[in-house]
Scaffold this motif. Sequence first.
Motif, PDB file in Angstrom:
ATOM      1  N   ILE A 344      24.670  27.415  20.180  1.00 40.84           N
ATOM      2  CA  ILE A 344      25.790  28.061  20.870  1.00 40.84           C
ATOM      3  C   ILE A 344      27.032  27.912  20.006  1.00 40.84           C
ATOM      4  O   ILE A 344      27.365  26.805  19.576  1.00 40.84           O
ATOM      5  CB  ILE A 344      26.038  27.437  22.258  1.00 40.84           C
ATOM      6  N   SER A 345      27.706  29.016  19.743  1.00 39.21           N
ATOM      7  CA  SER A 345      28.989  28.971  19.039  1.00 39.21           C
ATOM      8  C   SER A 345      30.044  29.605  19.936  1.00 39.21           C
ATOM      9  O   SER A 345      29.726  30.288  20.919  1.00 39.21           O
ATOM     10  CB  SER A 345      28.897  29.708  17.699  1.00 39.21           C
ATOM     11  N   THR A 346      31.301  29.382  19.618  1.00 43.53           N
ATOM     12  CA  THR A 346      32.354  29.865  20.503  1.00 43.53           C
ATOM     13  C   THR A 346      33.632  30.134  19.733  1.00 43.53           C
ATOM     14  O   THR A 346      33.725  29.855  18.526  1.00 43.53           O
ATOM     15  CB  THR A 346      32.614  28.834  21.631  1.00 43.53           C
ATOM     16  N   ASP A 347      34.611  30.722  20.407  1.00 45.24           N
ATOM     17  CA  ASP A 347      35.970  30.905  19.886  1.00 45.24           C
ATOM     18  C   ASP A 347      36.918  30.208  20.849  1.00 45.24           C
ATOM     19  O   ASP A 347      36.719  30.237  22.077  1.00 45.24           O
ATOM     20  CB  ASP A 347      36.358  32.389  19.822  1.00 45.24           C
ATOM     21  N   ILE A 348      37.969  29.592  20.313  1.00 46.48           N
ATOM     22  CA  ILE A 348      38.964  28.915  21.135  1.00 46.48           C
ATOM     23  C   ILE A 348      40.362  29.267  20.625  1.00 46.48           C
ATOM     24  O   ILE A 348      40.612  29.265  19.414  1.00 46.48           O
ATOM     25  CB  ILE A 348      38.773  27.386  21.101  1.00 46.48           C
ATOM     26  N   ILE A 349      41.248  29.577  21.557  1.00 50.29           N
ATOM     27  CA  ILE A 349      42.653  29.810  21.229  1.00 50.29           C
ATOM     28  C   ILE A 349      43.438  28.573  21.659  1.00 50.29           C
ATOM     29  O   ILE A 349      43.494  28.245  22.846  1.00 50.29           O
ATOM     30  CB  ILE A 349      43.207  31.060  21.948  1.00 50.29           C
ATOM     31  N   ALA A 350      44.023  27.889  20.707  1.00 55.23           N
ATOM     32  CA  ALA A 350      44.855  26.722  21.005  1.00 55.23           C
ATOM     33  C   ALA A 350      46.320  27.136  20.999  1.00 55.23           C
ATOM     34  O   ALA A 350      46.748  27.925  20.158  1.00 55.23           O
ATOM     35  CB  ALA A 350      44.615  25.618  19.986  1.00 55.23           C
ATOM     36  N   GLY A 351      47.078  26.610  21.965  1.00 55.56           N
ATOM     37  CA  GLY A 351      48.498  26.930  22.012  1.00 55.56           C
ATOM     38  C   GLY A 351      48.780  28.294  22.610  1.00 55.56           C
ATOM     39  O   GLY A 351      49.797  28.925  22.277  1.00 55.56           O
ATOM     40  N   PHE A 352      47.903  28.777  23.508  1.00 57.16           N
ATOM     41  CA  PHE A 352      48.158  30.053  24.169  1.00 57.16           C
ATOM     42  C   PHE A 352      49.476  29.969  24.943  1.00 57.16           C
ATOM     43  O   PHE A 352      49.903  28.887  25.356  1.00 57.16           O
ATOM     44  CB  PHE A 352      47.002  30.401  25.109  1.00 57.16           C
ATOM     45  N   CYS A 353      50.111  31.111  25.153  1.00 60.87           N
ATOM     46  CA  CYS A 353      51.433  31.173  25.785  1.00 60.87           C
ATOM     47  C   CYS A 353      51.484  30.311  27.055  1.00 60.87           C
ATOM     48  O   CYS A 353      50.700  30.516  27.983  1.00 60.87           O
ATOM     49  CB  CYS A 353      51.780  32.606  26.148  1.00 60.87           C
ATOM     50  N   GLY A 354      52.400  29.363  27.073  1.00 59.76           N
ATOM     51  CA  GLY A 354      52.604  28.532  28.252  1.00 59.76           C
ATOM     52  C   GLY A 354      51.634  27.386  28.406  1.00 59.76           C
ATOM     53  O   GLY A 354      51.704  26.648  29.400  1.00 59.76           O
ATOM     54  N   GLU A 355      50.717  27.204  27.447  1.00 62.65           N
ATOM     55  CA  GLU A 355      49.724  26.140  27.575  1.00 62.65           C
ATOM     56  C   GLU A 355      50.388  24.761  27.574  1.00 62.65           C
ATOM     57  O   GLU A 355      51.198  24.452  26.702  1.00 62.65           O
ATOM     58  CB  GLU A 355      48.704  26.222  26.445  1.00 62.65           C
ATOM     59  N   THR A 356      50.032  23.940  28.559  1.00 59.03           N
ATOM     60  CA  THR A 356      50.568  22.582  28.655  1.00 59.03           C
ATOM     61  C   THR A 356      49.636  21.598  27.957  1.00 59.03           C
ATOM     62  O   THR A 356      48.502  21.931  27.613  1.00 59.03           O
ATOM     63  CB  THR A 356      50.719  22.176  30.125  1.00 59.03           C
ATOM     64  N   GLU A 357      50.124  20.369  27.791  1.00 64.68           N
ATOM     65  CA  GLU A 357      49.300  19.328  27.184  1.00 64.68           C
ATOM     66  C   GLU A 357      48.048  19.092  28.026  1.00 64.68           C
ATOM     67  O   GLU A 357      46.951  18.904  27.486  1.00 64.68           O
ATOM     68  CB  GLU A 357      50.101  18.032  27.056  1.00 64.68           C
ATOM     69  N   GLU A 358      48.206  19.099  29.347  1.00 64.77           N
ATOM     70  CA  GLU A 358      47.064  18.863  30.225  1.00 64.77           C
ATOM     71  C   GLU A 358      46.033  19.995  30.075  1.00 64.77           C
ATOM     72  O   GLU A 358      44.819  19.737  30.030  1.00 64.77           O
ATOM     73  CB  GLU A 358      47.528  18.763  31.678  1.00 64.77           C
ATOM     74  N   GLU A 359      46.487  21.240  29.999  1.00 65.43           N
ATOM     75  CA  GLU A 359      45.577  22.367  29.829  1.00 65.43           C
ATOM     76  C   GLU A 359      44.854  22.281  28.484  1.00 65.43           C
ATOM     77  O   GLU A 359      43.660  22.599  28.388  1.00 65.43           O
ATOM     78  CB  GLU A 359      46.352  23.685  29.950  1.00 65.43           C
ATOM     79  N   HIS A 360      45.570  21.845  27.454  1.00 62.83           N
ATOM     80  CA  HIS A 360      44.935  21.682  26.149  1.00 62.83           C
ATOM     81  C   HIS A 360      43.877  20.579  26.196  1.00 62.83           C
ATOM     82  O   HIS A 360      42.801  20.717  25.601  1.00 62.83           O
ATOM     83  CB  HIS A 360      45.993  21.353  25.096  1.00 62.83           C
ATOM     84  N   ARG A 361      44.171  19.496  26.920  1.00 61.02           N
ATOM     85  CA  ARG A 361      43.193  18.405  27.045  1.00 61.02           C
ATOM     86  C   ARG A 361      41.935  18.880  27.776  1.00 61.02           C
ATOM     87  O   ARG A 361      40.829  18.403  27.487  1.00 61.02           O
ATOM     88  CB  ARG A 361      43.824  17.214  27.766  1.00 61.02           C
ATOM     89  N   GLU A 362      42.093  19.830  28.705  1.00 59.83           N
ATOM     90  CA  GLU A 362      40.921  20.388  29.387  1.00 59.83           C
ATOM     91  C   GLU A 362      40.007  21.105  28.392  1.00 59.83           C
ATOM     92  O   GLU A 362      38.776  21.031  28.490  1.00 59.83           O
ATOM     93  CB  GLU A 362      41.353  21.349  30.491  1.00 59.83           C
ATOM     94  N   THR A 363      40.612  21.792  27.435  1.00 56.79           N
ATOM     95  CA  THR A 363      39.808  22.455  26.395  1.00 56.79           C
ATOM     96  C   THR A 363      39.104  21.418  25.525  1.00 56.79           C
ATOM     97  O   THR A 363      37.921  21.556  25.201  1.00 56.79           O
ATOM     98  CB  THR A 363      40.694  23.371  25.525  1.00 56.79           C
ATOM     99  N   LEU A 364      39.824  20.363  25.152  1.00 49.34           N
ATOM    100  CA  LEU A 364      39.208  19.311  24.339  1.00 49.34           C
ATOM    101  C   LEU A 364      38.048  18.657  25.078  1.00 49.34           C
ATOM    102  O   LEU A 364      37.000  18.372  24.481  1.00 49.34           O
ATOM    103  CB  LEU A 364      40.256  18.256  23.970  1.00 49.34           C
ATOM    104  N   SER A 365      38.209  18.456  26.371  1.00 48.95           N
ATOM    105  CA  SER A 365      37.137  17.814  27.139  1.00 48.95           C
ATOM    106  C   SER A 365      35.921  18.731  27.240  1.00 48.95           C
ATOM    107  O   SER A 365      34.777  18.262  27.240  1.00 48.95           O
ATOM    108  CB  SER A 365      37.629  17.438  28.536  1.00 48.95           C
ATOM    109  N   LEU A 366      36.140  20.036  27.313  1.00 47.68           N
ATOM    110  CA  LEU A 366      35.012  20.970  27.351  1.00 47.68           C
ATOM    111  C   LEU A 366      34.253  20.937  26.032  1.00 47.68           C
ATOM    112  O   LEU A 366      33.019  20.992  26.008  1.00 47.68           O
ATOM    113  CB  LEU A 366      35.512  22.387  27.653  1.00 47.68           C
ATOM    114  N   MET A 367      34.976  20.832  24.924  1.00 46.35           N
ATOM    115  CA  MET A 367      34.337  20.791  23.614  1.00 46.35           C
ATOM    116  C   MET A 367      33.472  19.546  23.462  1.00 46.35           C
ATOM    117  O   MET A 367      32.444  19.569  22.786  1.00 46.35           O
ATOM    118  CB  MET A 367      35.404  20.819  22.517  1.00 46.35           C
ATOM    119  N   ARG A 368      33.871  18.454  24.093  1.00 49.68           N
ATOM    120  CA  ARG A 368      33.109  17.212  23.962  1.00 49.68           C
ATOM    121  C   ARG A 368      31.847  17.243  24.822  1.00 49.68           C
ATOM    122  O   ARG A 368      30.936  16.487  24.626  1.00 49.68           O
ATOM    123  CB  ARG A 368      33.982  16.026  24.365  1.00 49.68           C
TER     124      ARG A 368
END
Length: 368
Positions: A344-368
């Motif tokens: 499985i491969s994917t694409d991720i956009i980091a720093g999307f408009c209005g993204e908070t630190e908590e929302e970014h951490r949710e992406t990191l947790s999904l990657m793990r």
Amino acid sequence: MPKKFYIETYGCQMNVADSEVVASVLSDAGYLPAGTIGEADLILVNTCSIRENAEQRIWGRLDLFRSEKKKRPQVIVGVLGCMAERLKEKLLESDKMVDMVVGPDAYRDLPMLVESAVSGHAAVNVLLSREETYADISPVRLESNGVSAFISIMRGCNNMCSYCVVPYVRGAERSRDPETIVREAREVFEKGFREVTLLGQNVNSYSWNGAGQENEPPSAAIMSGTARPDSGQHRSDLINEKVLLPDMSLLTGKQETINFASLLEMVASIDPRLRVRYSTSHPKDLSDDVLEVMAKHSNICKHIHLPVQSGSSSVLKRMNRKYTREWYLGRIDAINRILPGCAISTDIIAGFCGETEEEHRETLSLMR
């Protein structure tokens, strides 16, 4: 003496497939491919507007083409594809000496547009089509390795992701007649190719009902061109829920619908020695049926590119992706259950408009 064309391609696999259609159209008109720019009477660049870096590279290449045109004023320079669709006025008004601007649905008109440019007239066609799929055109495999071939199964996109320009530059989603797809795959196999990649902006929404395509077009604002990416109007407001969720039912009236799972099985059944890939999938449309077909046929490569874009449901909502974090993880669970060991491969956009630190951490947790 036959005239020669030279084409450079930037961007996605769809653009590579489009350049092969362009080569076929020009070959039928008597043109031969040129090995270098210096040999060409017609210089074309097939462009991408998805990434800024690709556009900047293309402007740089146009500087080189301008130098060639100064040395040989009779040379015709054309800009094709997504950038042509998006920046037609800027291209024509620039000092890059562009003679032709041709959108992705106008490649059949290339011979006529070249003649118009040669005679000194405007050569512009950026009209988007509701029907064009180039199904009857046999692509010329440019720079082919003789092993892998791209086959376009559909064009356009109905998914109005808030960050994406594709629906504006490639138009409404429309599916290609499955018989022509299977025939093309069989032809490349008979020519010695051993791998095909089925291409679409969202292959999982492929749908053909026997009488024509089932994909619904986007709203009139999109088709008429009255709404543009730079208009300030949010793209998620330009299309209704019905269009965003294509009808994937198996029956339409009395006509049996061919969906992507059915098409994938048709292509895989051509010959077990033919490896089959596809790109790209949208998480909201990836069905268990597709996964079961992949499990059934050993010649379908066990790899799925499934762009998540964000691990935060709130960010996904702002992106207008039409699925949640939980939905995406559910699709991953289905892949692991039906296709154990599938890559499985994917694409991720980091720093999307209005993204908070908590929302970014949710992406990191999904990657793990």
